[in-house]
Design an enzyme around this catalytic site. Structure first.
Site, short mmCIF file in Angstrom:
data_model
loop_
_atom_site.label_atom_id
_atom_site.label_comp_id
_atom_site.label_asym_id
_atom_site.label_seq_id
_atom_site.Cartn_x
_atom_site.Cartn_y
_atom_site.Cartn_z
N GLY A 10 109.75 61.14 5.23
CA GLY A 10 109.60 60.37 4.01
C GLY A 10 110.94 59.93 3.42
CB SER A 124 108.06 65.69 -10.22
OG SER A 124 108.08 64.54 -11.00
CE1 TYR A 148 103.45 63.90 -6.94
CE2 TYR A 148 104.29 63.21 -9.08
CZ TYR A 148 104.51 63.66 -7.78
OH TYR A 148 105.81 63.88 -7.35
CE LYS A 152 105.19 67.10 -6.19
NZ LYS A 152 105.50 67.57 -4.82
CG ASN A 198 107.99 54.41 -8.08
OD1 ASN A 198 107.48 54.80 -7.04
ND2 ASN A 198 107.84 55.05 -9.23
CG LEU A 199 112.48 49.24 -12.34
CD1 LEU A 199 111.67 48.07 -12.86
CD2 LEU A 199 113.37 49.82 -13.45
NE ARG A 230 110.29 56.63 -17.10
CZ ARG A 230 109.86 56.20 -18.29
NH1 ARG A 230 110.73 56.10 -19.30
NH2 ARG A 230 108.60 55.86 -18.47
P1 NAD Z 1 107.32 60.26 0.65
O1 NAD Z 1 105.88 59.94 0.52
O2 NAD Z 1 108.24 59.22 1.14
O3 NAD Z 1 107.51 61.56 1.54
C1 NAD Z 1 106.55 62.59 1.61
C2 NAD Z 1 106.30 62.85 3.08
O4 NAD Z 1 105.32 63.90 3.21
C3 NAD Z 1 105.73 61.63 3.80
O5 NAD Z 1 106.51 61.40 4.94
C4 NAD Z 1 104.30 62.03 4.17
O6 NAD Z 1 103.90 61.45 5.40
C5 NAD Z 1 104.41 63.53 4.25
N1 NAD Z 1 103.18 64.30 3.95
C6 NAD Z 1 102.38 64.20 2.86
N2 NAD Z 1 101.39 65.13 2.93
C7 NAD Z 1 101.60 65.82 4.08
C8 NAD Z 1 100.94 66.92 4.70
N3 NAD Z 1 99.87 67.49 4.15
N4 NAD Z 1 101.44 67.39 5.87
C9 NAD Z 1 102.53 66.82 6.44
N5 NAD Z 1 103.19 65.79 5.91
C10 NAD Z 1 102.73 65.30 4.73
O7 NAD Z 1 107.79 60.79 -0.78
P2 NAD Z 1 109.26 61.11 -1.31
O8 NAD Z 1 109.58 60.13 -2.35
O9 NAD Z 1 110.20 61.32 -0.19
O10 NAD Z 1 108.96 62.48 -2.03
C11 NAD Z 1 109.17 63.74 -1.42
C12 NAD Z 1 108.64 64.82 -2.33
O11 NAD Z 1 109.31 64.72 -3.59
C13 NAD Z 1 107.15 64.70 -2.64
O12 NAD Z 1 106.60 66.01 -2.71
C14 NAD Z 1 107.13 64.04 -4.00
O13 NAD Z 1 105.98 64.36 -4.72
C15 NAD Z 1 108.39 64.62 -4.64
N6 NAD Z 1 108.95 63.77 -5.70
C16 NAD Z 1 109.22 62.45 -5.44
C17 NAD Z 1 109.74 61.64 -6.45
C18 NAD Z 1 110.01 60.17 -6.22
O14 NAD Z 1 110.12 59.42 -7.20
N7 NAD Z 1 110.17 59.71 -4.99
C19 NAD Z 1 109.99 62.18 -7.73
C20 NAD Z 1 109.72 63.52 -7.95
C21 NAD Z 1 109.20 64.31 -6.92
N1 UDP Z 2 108.65 49.56 -14.83
C1 UDP Z 2 108.52 48.20 -15.16
N2 UDP Z 2 107.98 47.36 -14.22
C2 UDP Z 2 107.54 47.79 -13.00
C3 UDP Z 2 107.68 49.17 -12.68
C4 UDP Z 2 108.24 50.02 -13.62
O1 UDP Z 2 108.90 47.78 -16.25
O2 UDP Z 2 107.04 46.98 -12.21
C5 UDP Z 2 109.27 50.47 -15.81
C6 UDP Z 2 108.37 51.60 -16.27
O3 UDP Z 2 107.60 51.20 -17.38
C7 UDP Z 2 109.40 52.70 -16.60
C8 UDP Z 2 110.53 52.44 -15.61
O4 UDP Z 2 110.37 51.09 -15.16
O5 UDP Z 2 109.94 52.49 -17.91
C9 UDP Z 2 110.49 53.37 -14.38
O6 UDP Z 2 109.18 53.31 -13.81
P1 UDP Z 2 108.85 54.03 -12.44
O7 UDP Z 2 107.40 53.83 -12.17
O8 UDP Z 2 109.81 53.61 -11.39
O9 UDP Z 2 109.17 55.58 -12.74
P2 UDP Z 2 108.46 56.59 -13.79
O10 UDP Z 2 107.77 55.81 -14.84
O11 UDP Z 2 107.52 57.38 -12.95
O12 UDP Z 2 109.57 57.41 -14.34
#
Ligand code: NAD
Ligand code: UDP
Length: 337
Positions: A10, A124, A148, A152, A198-199, A230
């Site tokens: 991921g 998160s 979601y 967490k 996401n933004l 953010r």
């Molecule tokens: P991502 O979706 O790119 O990566 C997650 C990976 O886990 C993917 O490759 C998916 O195929 C794999 N996966 C999901 N369920 C699985 C399972 N049951 N078994 C095996 N593989 C599985 O997401 P990411 O952005 O890289 O996020 C990684 C972690 O960080 C996640 O747990 C996510 O919730 C957490 N997180 C992400 C963000 C963000 O904004 N990206 C923010 C806070 C927390």
């Molecule tokens: N946002 C926006 N337009 C979009 C996507 C996000 O204005 O198309 C804004 C959203 O309202 C927030 C910020 O960008 O203020 C970050 O959003 P994102 O979804 O990336 O992260 P999160 O809200 O989960 O922190």
């Protein structure tokens, strides 16, 4: 060290794998590819100039995981695997609870059986109760508004209970703020399916011309320009944070929640303007209604990470915007599906 990385194909996982390899660690990746492409694994191997074992398996599949643990002797596990789309989790909560909770429980059960008791868990900033005073520190009140977030929150509790029951465990709960950017090579990056929620991916795809304009969700927030604020953090800084967390987990027992953020808040318009300036592109936008559930501002206190892990974010907003665009413009269709 020898590290098992779940979800290593991921977005955050692939960058962390690359950093671990660059620092000379051995890794094994388990990923079901439910939200990733095998191509990401291939590119990490190319960038690092090293192969590593990759298992396409679901972490909830205990037998499959047993096979992985029977082959490798791991010092530590990083558990990224999880479903992460907030909106989707509201529509299909059972899938989210099943995937995120059962993967964590199964993983811990197998780790315990094999005497592997060092775990870095992807939590998160969404576990913080909306409206808590900013910056959020690790003792800020918790509470979620969507399934979601609750997965967490619940995984954190499960892991805390595990450490109480067996104090030999060391668990680090890393609470990420808003990861953006990509490896400067432009070879790996964020590849969302469909229209991005996401933004940053939306901004980058708008600059590419894939969307007519960005919808800025609200300009009447209590922030310096009225748009949402953010704490955006470069994904390579996050990767460094995981390496620091492993060092910490190897030398301590117990369970610690630690924020990974910069401590700096940027607004939506700050991001748009920086993206345009750094990359010399246009990001047309319109002001739209607020997105339900959004709050004015979310940003981290990064003090505990500095104190416990000796880690802090080093990359600037300009770095984040440049690297996001580099990845997106070099890979207009992401990894290609
Ligand atoms: P991502 O979706 O790119 O990566 C997650 C990976 O886990 C993917 O490759 C998916 O195929 C794999 N996966 C999901 N369920 C699985 C399972 N049951 N078994 C095996 N593989 C599985 O997401 P990411 O952005 O890289 O996020 C990684 C972690 O960080 C996640 O747990 C996510 O919730 C957490 N997180 C992400 C963000 C963000 O904004 N990206 C923010 C806070 C927390
Ligand atoms: N946002 C926006 N337009 C979009 C996507 C996000 O204005 O198309 C804004 C959203 O309202 C927030 C910020 O960008 O203020 C970050 O959003 P994102 O979804 O990336 O992260 P999160 O809200 O989960 O922190």
């Amino acid at each position: 060290m020898n590290i098992l990385v779940t979800g290593g194909a991921g977005y955050i996982g692939s960058h962390t794998c690359l950093e671990l390899l660059r620092r000379g660690h051995d890794i094994t990746v388990v990923d079901s590819l439910v939200n990733a492409q095998r191509e990401a694994v291939k590119r990490v191997q190319q960038l690092a100039g090293r192969e590593f074992p990759f298992y396409q398996a679901d972490v909830r599949d205990e037998e499959a995981l047993e096979t992985v643990f029977a082959v490798g002797r791991f010092d530590c596990v990083i558990h990224f695997a999880g479903l992460k789309a907030v909106g989707e989790s509201v529509g299909i909560p059972l899938r989210y609870y099943d995937n995120n909770l059962n993967s964590t429980i199964t993983l811990c059960r197998v780790m315990q059986r094999h005497g592997v008791k060092r775990l870095i868990f992807s939590s998160s900033a969404t576990v913080y109760k909306p409206g808590v005073p900013m910056p959020a520190d690790e003792s800020s009140e918790l509470g979620c508004t969507n399934p979601y977030g609750w997965t967490k929150f619940m995984c954190e509790q499960i892991l805390r209970d595990l450490v109480v029951a067996d104090p030999d465990w060391s668990v680090v709960l890393l609470r990420y703020f808003n990861p953006i950017g990509a490896d400067p090579s432009g070879r790996i990056g964020e590849d969302p399916t469909g229209i991005p929620n996401n933004l940053l991916p939306f901004v980058a795809q708008t600059a590419l011309g894939r969307h007519k304009e960005l919808h800025v969700f609200g300009n009447d927030y209590q922030t310096h320009d009225g748009t949402g604020v953010r704490d955006y953090i470069h994904v390579s800084d996050l990767a460094d944070g995981h390496v620091a967390a492993i060092d910490y987990a190897m030398n301590h027992t117990g369970c610690e929640a630690i924020n990974l953020g910069t401590g700096i808040g940027y607004s939506v318009l700050d991001i748009v303007h920086a993206f345009e300036r750094v990359n010399g592109v246009k990001v047309p936008y319109v002001i739209s209604p607020r997105r339900p559930g959004d709050v004015d501002a979310v940003f981290a206190s990064p003090d505990k990470a500095r104190r416990l892990l000796g880690w802090e974010a080093r990359r600037s907003l300009d770095d984040m915007c440049r690297d996001s665009w580099h990845w997106q413009s070099m890979n207009p269709q992401g990894y290609g599906r």
